[in-house]
Design a protein around this motif. Sequence first.
Motif, PDB file in Angstrom:
ATOM      1  N   GLY A   1      -4.476  25.844  33.891  1.00  0.00           N
ATOM      2  CA  GLY A   1      -4.668  25.512  33.095  1.00  0.00           C
ATOM      3  C   GLY A   1      -4.240  25.206  31.952  1.00  0.00           C
ATOM      4  O   GLY A   1      -3.352  24.818  31.263  1.00  0.00           O
ATOM      5  N   ASP A   9     -15.167  25.971  26.789  1.00  0.00           N
ATOM      6  CA  ASP A   9     -15.579  25.141  27.748  1.00  0.00           C
ATOM      7  C   ASP A   9     -13.811  24.560  28.176  1.00  0.00           C
ATOM      8  O   ASP A   9     -13.225  24.085  27.327  1.00  0.00           O
ATOM      9  CB  ASP A   9     -15.958  23.889  27.803  1.00  0.00           C
ATOM     10  N   THR A  10     -13.046  24.738  29.352  1.00  0.00           N
ATOM     11  CA  THR A  10     -12.101  25.177  29.094  1.00  0.00           C
ATOM     12  C   THR A  10     -11.356  23.562  29.128  1.00  0.00           C
ATOM     13  O   THR A  10     -10.414  23.154  28.686  1.00  0.00           O
ATOM     14  CB  THR A  10     -11.837  25.442  30.963  1.00  0.00           C
ATOM     15  N   LEU A  11     -11.977  22.841  29.573  1.00  0.00           N
ATOM     16  CA  LEU A  11     -11.474  21.126  29.389  1.00  0.00           C
ATOM     17  C   LEU A  11     -11.745  20.782  27.674  1.00  0.00           C
ATOM     18  O   LEU A  11     -10.493  20.531  27.538  1.00  0.00           O
ATOM     19  CB  LEU A  11     -11.942  20.158  29.908  1.00  0.00           C
ATOM     20  N   THR A  12     -12.456  21.429  27.048  1.00  0.00           N
ATOM     21  CA  THR A  12     -12.042  20.945  25.562  1.00  0.00           C
ATOM     22  C   THR A  12     -11.264  21.493  24.965  1.00  0.00           C
ATOM     23  O   THR A  12     -10.253  20.776  24.216  1.00  0.00           O
ATOM     24  CB  THR A  12     -13.906  21.906  24.668  1.00  0.00           C
ATOM     25  N   LEU A  70      -8.464  22.755  26.242  1.00  0.00           N
ATOM     26  CA  LEU A  70      -6.903  21.824  27.148  1.00  0.00           C
ATOM     27  C   LEU A  70      -6.876  20.672  25.651  1.00  0.00           C
ATOM     28  O   LEU A  70      -6.133  20.779  25.710  1.00  0.00           O
ATOM     29  CB  LEU A  70      -7.199  21.176  28.049  1.00  0.00           C
ATOM     30  N   ASP A  71      -7.973  19.972  25.363  1.00  0.00           N
ATOM     31  CA  ASP A  71      -7.864  18.494  24.662  1.00  0.00           C
ATOM     32  C   ASP A  71      -7.276  18.863  23.102  1.00  0.00           C
ATOM     33  O   ASP A  71      -6.669  18.940  22.960  1.00  0.00           O
ATOM     34  CB  ASP A  71      -9.139  18.170  24.528  1.00  0.00           C
ATOM     35  N   ARG A  92      -0.035  18.701  30.160  1.00  0.00           N
ATOM     36  CA  ARG A  92      -1.932  18.033  29.969  1.00  0.00           C
ATOM     37  C   ARG A  92      -2.222  17.487  31.117  1.00  0.00           C
ATOM     38  O   ARG A  92      -2.975  17.904  31.828  1.00  0.00           O
ATOM     39  CB  ARG A  92      -1.885  17.461  28.862  1.00  0.00           C
ATOM     40  N   LEU A 152      -4.704  19.661  33.449  1.00  0.00           N
ATOM     41  CA  LEU A 152      -5.250  18.983  34.307  1.00  0.00           C
ATOM     42  C   LEU A 152      -5.226  19.621  35.584  1.00  0.00           C
ATOM     43  O   LEU A 152      -6.908  19.753  36.075  1.00  0.00           O
ATOM     44  CB  LEU A 152      -5.964  17.953  34.086  1.00  0.00           C
ATOM     45  N   MET A 158      -6.337  23.052  36.408  1.00  0.00           N
ATOM     46  CA  MET A 158      -7.324  23.518  36.599  1.00  0.00           C
ATOM     47  C   MET A 158      -8.543  23.116  37.338  1.00  0.00           C
ATOM     48  O   MET A 158      -9.814  23.411  37.862  1.00  0.00           O
ATOM     49  CB  MET A 158      -7.718  22.614  35.139  1.00  0.00           C
ATOM     50  N   ALA A 159      -7.985  21.551  38.062  1.00  0.00           N
ATOM     51  CA  ALA A 159      -8.580  20.927  39.083  1.00  0.00           C
ATOM     52  C   ALA A 159      -8.924  21.332  40.119  1.00  0.00           C
ATOM     53  O   ALA A 159     -10.198  21.986  41.002  1.00  0.00           O
ATOM     54  CB  ALA A 159      -8.791  19.536  39.598  1.00  0.00           C
ATOM     55  N   GLU A 189     -11.489  24.973  40.229  1.00  0.00           N
ATOM     56  CA  GLU A 189     -13.351  24.680  40.435  1.00  0.00           C
ATOM     57  C   GLU A 189     -12.674  25.421  41.276  1.00  0.00           C
ATOM     58  O   GLU A 189     -12.058  24.547  42.563  1.00  0.00           O
ATOM     59  CB  GLU A 189     -12.736  23.354  39.607  1.00  0.00           C
TER      60      GLU A 189
END
Length: 182
Positions: free
Chosen positions: A81, A129-132, A134-135, A166, A170, A173-174, A177
């Motif tokens: 991602g 954190d990967t989501l952080t 990414l944002d 983006r 996501l 990334m999903a 996981e």
Amino acid sequence: MDDSFDASLEFTLAEEGGYIDHPTDARFATNFGITLARLRRFLREPSLGRDDIKHIPCETVRAVYMADYWNRTRCEALPPGIDLMMFDHAVNAGPDRAGRSLQLAVGQKRSDIDGAVGPDTLSRITLMDTLTLLDVLTAMQRTSYRQMAAFGLFGDGWLARLDRRRAKGLELMAMAEPVSPR
């Protein structure tokens, strides 16, 4: 890593489109997002012309994107991602600009930002954190686009592409996981 590169390349090629030629300037004849000028540099063959970019083989397209964007921005070392976010931004805005956006996103001091994704940048990524990430990276890329001279002309398209990038990031990334046992 080839799977990640392939997914990223598929996204980017869909965004870049096919053959475009501006008759007033052969240097800007483009196919799959690769300009004739870039192809000449990559193949070290200054005599290439419009037909060469128009009929560029798929393996050459893949090699250009691998060498000039994926490898240059160290995408192989990035989480799923985030690799797409970096790769597509590098293609769309340049590898140095993409590198600077990532360095800002991971909190490097402005005085240390050079656009090169090196050991310090990579080690900082492992702490986030990967989501952080990414944002924050999305925000940095948005700012990067807004600072480009041609933003008034192409900005709406660049920002729409960023939103699609983006969303795809996501999704990747999903998919990556691990499934937790029940």
